[in-house]
Design a protein around this motif. Structure first.
Motif, PDB file in Angstrom:
ATOM      1  N   LEU A  89       0.830  -1.205   0.000  1.00 58.87           N
ATOM      2  CA  LEU A  89       0.000   0.000   0.000  1.00 58.87           C
ATOM      3  C   LEU A  89       0.863   1.253   0.000  1.00 58.87           C
ATOM      4  N   LEU A  90       1.962   1.237   0.791  1.00 61.40           N
ATOM      5  CA  LEU A  90       2.846   2.400   0.856  1.00 61.40           C
ATOM      6  C   LEU A  90       3.450   2.705  -0.512  1.00 61.40           C
ATOM      7  N   ILE A  91       3.957   1.668  -1.192  1.00 64.52           N
ATOM      8  CA  ILE A  91       4.589   1.883  -2.499  1.00 64.52           C
ATOM      9  C   ILE A  91       3.550   2.313  -3.521  1.00 64.52           C
ATOM     10  N   VAL A  92       2.399   1.652  -3.527  1.00 60.10           N
ATOM     11  CA  VAL A  92       1.362   1.979  -4.518  1.00 60.10           C
ATOM     12  C   VAL A  92       0.865   3.409  -4.318  1.00 60.10           C
TER      13      VAL A  92
ATOM     14  N   TYR B  36       4.596  -3.052  -9.093  1.00 59.64           N
ATOM     15  CA  TYR B  36       4.168  -1.927  -8.262  1.00 59.64           C
ATOM     16  C   TYR B  36       3.849  -0.704  -9.126  1.00 59.64           C
ATOM     17  N   GLY B  37       4.699  -0.456 -10.131  1.00 60.94           N
ATOM     18  CA  GLY B  37       4.481   0.696 -10.998  1.00 60.94           C
ATOM     19  C   GLY B  37       3.197   0.589 -11.800  1.00 60.94           C
ATOM     20  N   VAL B  38       2.919  -0.622 -12.316  1.00 62.85           N
ATOM     21  CA  VAL B  38       1.695  -0.815 -13.103  1.00 62.85           C
ATOM     22  C   VAL B  38       0.464  -0.618 -12.227  1.00 62.85           C
ATOM     23  N   LEU B  39       0.494  -1.198 -11.029  1.00 62.89           N
ATOM     24  CA  LEU B  39      -0.644  -1.057 -10.121  1.00 62.89           C
ATOM     25  C   LEU B  39      -0.832   0.400  -9.695  1.00 62.89           C
ATOM     26  N   GLY B  40       0.271   1.061  -9.308  1.00 60.92           N
ATOM     27  CA  GLY B  40       0.167   2.460  -8.900  1.00 60.92           C
ATOM     28  C   GLY B  40      -0.212   3.373 -10.048  1.00 60.92           C
ATOM     29  N   GLY B  41       0.277   3.066 -11.265  1.00 60.50           N
ATOM     30  CA  GLY B  41      -0.069   3.884 -12.422  1.00 60.50           C
ATOM     31  C   GLY B  41      -1.535   3.794 -12.783  1.00 60.50           C
ATOM     32  N   ALA B  42      -2.091   2.577 -12.735  1.00 59.65           N
ATOM     33  CA  ALA B  42      -3.509   2.406 -13.062  1.00 59.65           C
ATOM     34  C   ALA B  42      -4.390   3.154 -12.061  1.00 59.65           C
ATOM     35  N   VAL B  43      -4.074   2.998 -10.775  1.00 62.90           N
ATOM     36  CA  VAL B  43      -4.854   3.701  -9.756  1.00 62.90           C
ATOM     37  C   VAL B  43      -4.605   5.216  -9.844  1.00 62.90           C
ATOM     38  N   GLY B  44      -3.351   5.609 -10.169  1.00 64.36           N
ATOM     39  CA  GLY B  44      -3.003   7.023 -10.240  1.00 64.36           C
ATOM     40  C   GLY B  44      -3.737   7.764 -11.342  1.00 64.36           C
TER      41      GLY B  44
ATOM     42  N   GLY C  76      -3.125  10.417 -24.655  1.00 66.61           N
ATOM     43  CA  GLY C  76      -1.687  10.651 -24.543  1.00 66.61           C
ATOM     44  C   GLY C  76      -1.280  11.020 -23.132  1.00 66.61           C
ATOM     45  N   GLY C  77      -2.054  11.897 -22.487  1.00 64.24           N
ATOM     46  CA  GLY C  77      -1.749  12.275 -21.112  1.00 64.24           C
ATOM     47  C   GLY C  77      -1.882  11.113 -20.146  1.00 64.24           C
ATOM     48  N   MET C  78      -2.891  10.285 -20.346  1.00 64.16           N
ATOM     49  CA  MET C  78      -3.058   9.115 -19.484  1.00 64.16           C
ATOM     50  C   MET C  78      -1.902   8.141 -19.663  1.00 64.16           C
ATOM     51  N   ALA C  79      -1.495   7.917 -20.917  1.00 62.13           N
ATOM     52  CA  ALA C  79      -0.387   6.991 -21.189  1.00 62.13           C
ATOM     53  C   ALA C  79       0.914   7.525 -20.596  1.00 62.13           C
ATOM     54  N   PHE C  80       1.131   8.844 -20.700  1.00 69.72           N
ATOM     55  CA  PHE C  80       2.361   9.427 -20.168  1.00 69.72           C
ATOM     56  C   PHE C  80       2.396   9.321 -18.645  1.00 69.72           C
ATOM     57  N   ALA C  81       1.265   9.585 -17.996  1.00 68.10           N
ATOM     58  CA  ALA C  81       1.210   9.474 -16.537  1.00 68.10           C
ATOM     59  C   ALA C  81       1.435   8.027 -16.095  1.00 68.10           C
ATOM     60  N   PHE C  82       0.858   7.078 -16.833  1.00 67.71           N
ATOM     61  CA  PHE C  82       1.043   5.665 -16.506  1.00 67.71           C
ATOM     62  C   PHE C  82       2.510   5.272 -16.687  1.00 67.71           C
ATOM     63  N   ALA C  83       3.126   5.737 -17.800  1.00 67.32           N
ATOM     64  CA  ALA C  83       4.534   5.432 -18.039  1.00 67.32           C
ATOM     65  C   ALA C  83       5.414   6.055 -16.959  1.00 67.32           C
ATOM     66  N   LEU C  84       5.063   7.275 -16.506  1.00 69.87           N
ATOM     67  CA  LEU C  84       5.815   7.919 -15.435  1.00 69.87           C
ATOM     68  C   LEU C  84       5.774   7.088 -14.158  1.00 69.87           C
ATOM     69  N   ALA C  85       4.613   6.518 -13.849  1.00 71.14           N
ATOM     70  CA  ALA C  85       4.482   5.695 -12.649  1.00 71.14           C
ATOM     71  C   ALA C  85       5.408   4.484 -12.719  1.00 71.14           C
TER      72      ALA C  85
ATOM     73  N   VAL D  71       9.079   5.679 -12.407  1.00 65.09           N
ATOM     74  CA  VAL D  71       9.399   6.062 -11.027  1.00 65.09           C
ATOM     75  C   VAL D  71       9.649   4.829 -10.170  1.00 65.09           C
ATOM     76  N   ALA D  72       8.798   3.818 -10.281  1.00 69.46           N
ATOM     77  CA  ALA D  72       8.947   2.601  -9.480  1.00 69.46           C
ATOM     78  C   ALA D  72      10.241   1.863  -9.827  1.00 69.46           C
ATOM     79  N   VAL D  73      10.516   1.719 -11.122  1.00 65.87           N
ATOM     80  CA  VAL D  73      11.707   0.962 -11.550  1.00 65.87           C
ATOM     81  C   VAL D  73      12.981   1.724 -11.220  1.00 65.87           C
ATOM     82  N   ALA D  74      13.001   3.032 -11.525  1.00 67.62           N
ATOM     83  CA  ALA D  74      14.210   3.823 -11.287  1.00 67.62           C
ATOM     84  C   ALA D  74      14.518   3.944  -9.799  1.00 67.62           C
ATOM     85  N   SER D  75      13.498   4.090  -8.959  1.00 66.90           N
ATOM     86  CA  SER D  75      13.723   4.224  -7.517  1.00 66.90           C
ATOM     87  C   SER D  75      14.288   2.948  -6.915  1.00 66.90           C
TER      88      SER D  75
END
Length: 499
Positions: A20-23, A316-324, A357-366, A369-373
């Motif tokens: 939950l914390l990571i997501v 984690y990134g996919v789950l957080g991106g979808a919810v985000g 495009g904005g939704m895809a970019f925000a999802f890709a950012l999520a 962020v998860a992978v790079a961190s």
């Protein structure tokens, strides 16, 4: 591969609070970025309404340009194809001082924007709605129309006389009408001037320019060719500028500046998210050392274990991106709803605008962020030899790196000095860079500041609680969990101060 997938899903499901914390961290970054990037498009309609309230049904504005010999001109009365009305305006700036109002600097005054217009022409292209008016006299001479919000605040009614400074002299004007906060009297956000309407002939006489105006509004006939009409107007007023009454380019430029604070807030949240995910994956990699050692001992290479942990971070990134993205739509609506609230002019109509495009970019950012961190903790684990993993010879933690404190102090000094040594043209981006350098410097110096405070607390606690207090303080020294919590608290306080 199926075994690895089951292992990843099991780890995500077992540690629910950590998941939950990571997501939530990933979701916050994606949601705020999506809302900030889509806010400008959503606000276009709202600000177009506000600007349209100032010009009404006018399609073009005629005013002096760079080639104009003077800002004053006369309205041509000859008809032009497609043009229904050319309404001249004389704009004067002045001030209003409330009777008996005093401040620390003298009499309290408000800036006044007096727009000289012919009332009949004004009612054709941008009609006012009067709450009260003087039906016994014409709108001529020293008459003035005020907006209801300003009149209510100052206790002014129809028929009252007020003192206004115009053209460097104090004038006594009679309130001819009080208008509802629509059209010219719709209050703009953060507007510092008070709108008012006075007779055009009176305004021109105050300026010594009888029969002249300094701008004109052009209303077209229904179905007229706007481009052809603009060319005809430009031919008629050759040394003047015929511009669109509402320029979408100017609207977008103004909105771009308004969204900068939201991007700064998003950057700070992104900063916090990276730190949280990085700290959490350091704990995850330590917990997985025995399992990783088992995988390596049965033939898995470093790339395989790296892919395993990277796949978990991607999950984690996919789950957080979808919810985000879903949360970002809600945040965008909430932000637009707050901005659209107008206590005087009524709620502005708006539709939230966003694209795929904005939704895809925000999802890709999520995901990024998860992978790079998580990349640095994963890379550290990958470098551990198999022998140390199998025999459990891995040392967790290590000596505190003193160079971090030195770099942190250097970043703090850099962040404080850069806004003062940069040219004015680049001072805003330099200030932003300095702000983030300061944040990074504070984070890096948290261990040093904590150690200094612990030296002080050790003496105080030893005096108050004896040996128990000394042991308690020593247990806090170089405690990674405590340092992480202090760092997170510091980042949170900085984010609140910045917002």
């Amino acid at each position: 591969m199926g075994l690895f997938l089951k292992y990843i899903l099991k780890n995500i499901a077992e540690k629910k609070l950590r998941t939950l914390l990571i997501v939530v961290s990933v979701m916050s970054s994606a949601a705020l970025f999506f809302a900030s990037s889509s806010l400008a498009d959503t606000m276009i309609d709202m600000y177009e309404q506000l600007l349209r309230a100032q010009v009404g049904d006018a399609s073009f504005i005629i005013r002096a340009g760079q080639r104009s010999p003077s800002r004053w001109f006369r309205v041509e009365r000859e008809s032009i194809d497609g043009v229904a009305l050319v309404a001249g305006e004389v704009t004067l700036s002045g001030s209003y001082t409330a009777p008996g109002a005093l401040s620390a600097f003298g009499r309290d005054s408000r800036q006044l924007s007096a727009r000289g217009l012919d009332l009949e022409e004004l009612q054709r292209f941008n009609p006012l709605v009067f709450r009260g008016r003087d039906n016994s006299s014409e709108f001529t001479g020293n008459r003035i129309i005020l907006g209801a919000p300003f009149a209510d605040r100052e206790g002014i009614a129809v028929g009252d006389s007020i003192d206004v400074e115009l053209q460097g002299a104090r004038r006594r004007l009679v309130v001819w009408a009080v208008a509802h906060p629509t059209a010219l009297f719709r209050e703009m956000p953060q507007a510092e001037t008070v709108p008012a309407v006075i007779p055009r002939d009176y305004a021109a006489s105050l300026s010594g320019r009888r029969g002249s105006v300094n701008s004109a509004y052009v209303m077209l006939e229904p179905g007229a060719d706007s481009r052809a009409a603009q060319r005809a107007l430009q031919d008629r007023y050759r040394r003047l500028e015929v511009a669109e009454a509402v320029s979408m380019y100017e609207v977008r430029a103004a909105l771009a500046n308004m969204t900068i604070p939201f991007y700064l807030m998003t950057s700070m949240v992104l900063f916090i998210s990276v730190f949280i995910i990085y700290s959490t994956f350091k704990v995850i990699t330590v917990e997985r050392l025995p399992v990783i050692g088992t995988f390596r001992s049965i033939g898995a290479d470093r790339k395989m274990t790296t892919r395993l942990l990277t796949a978990e971070s991607i999950a984690y990134g996919v789950l957080g991106g979808a919810v985000g993205v879903a949360a970002g739509i809600g945040i965008l609506y909430a932000m637009a709803s707050v901005i659209a609230s107008d206590p005087w002019g009524g709620r502005l109509d708006f539709d939230i605008r966003f694209g795929a495009g904005g939704m895809a970019f925000a999802f890709a950012l999520a995901v990024v962020v998860a992978v790079a961190s998580a990349r640095i903790p994963i890379a550290r684990v990958a470098r551990i030899p198999v022998k140390e993993l199998v025999l459990n010879l891995v040392e967790v933690g290590g000596r505190r790196k003193r160079w971090k404190s030195a770099v942190g102090l250097a970043l703090l000094a850099f962040g404080q000095l850069i806004p003062f040594v940069t040219p004015a043209a680049v001072r805003l981006p330099a200030a932003v860079i300095g702000m983030f350098a300061t944040v990074a410097g504070v984070i890096l110096t948290v261990p040093l500041v904590t150690a200094l405070f612990l030296l002080l607390f050790e003496r105080v606690c030893s005096l108050l609680f004896g040996n128990i207090g000394t042991i308690a303080v020593k247990n806090l020294r170089d405690n990674k969990n405590v340092l992480n919590n202090i760092t997170l608290l510091t980042i949170g306080i900085m984010a609140l101060l910045m917002i």
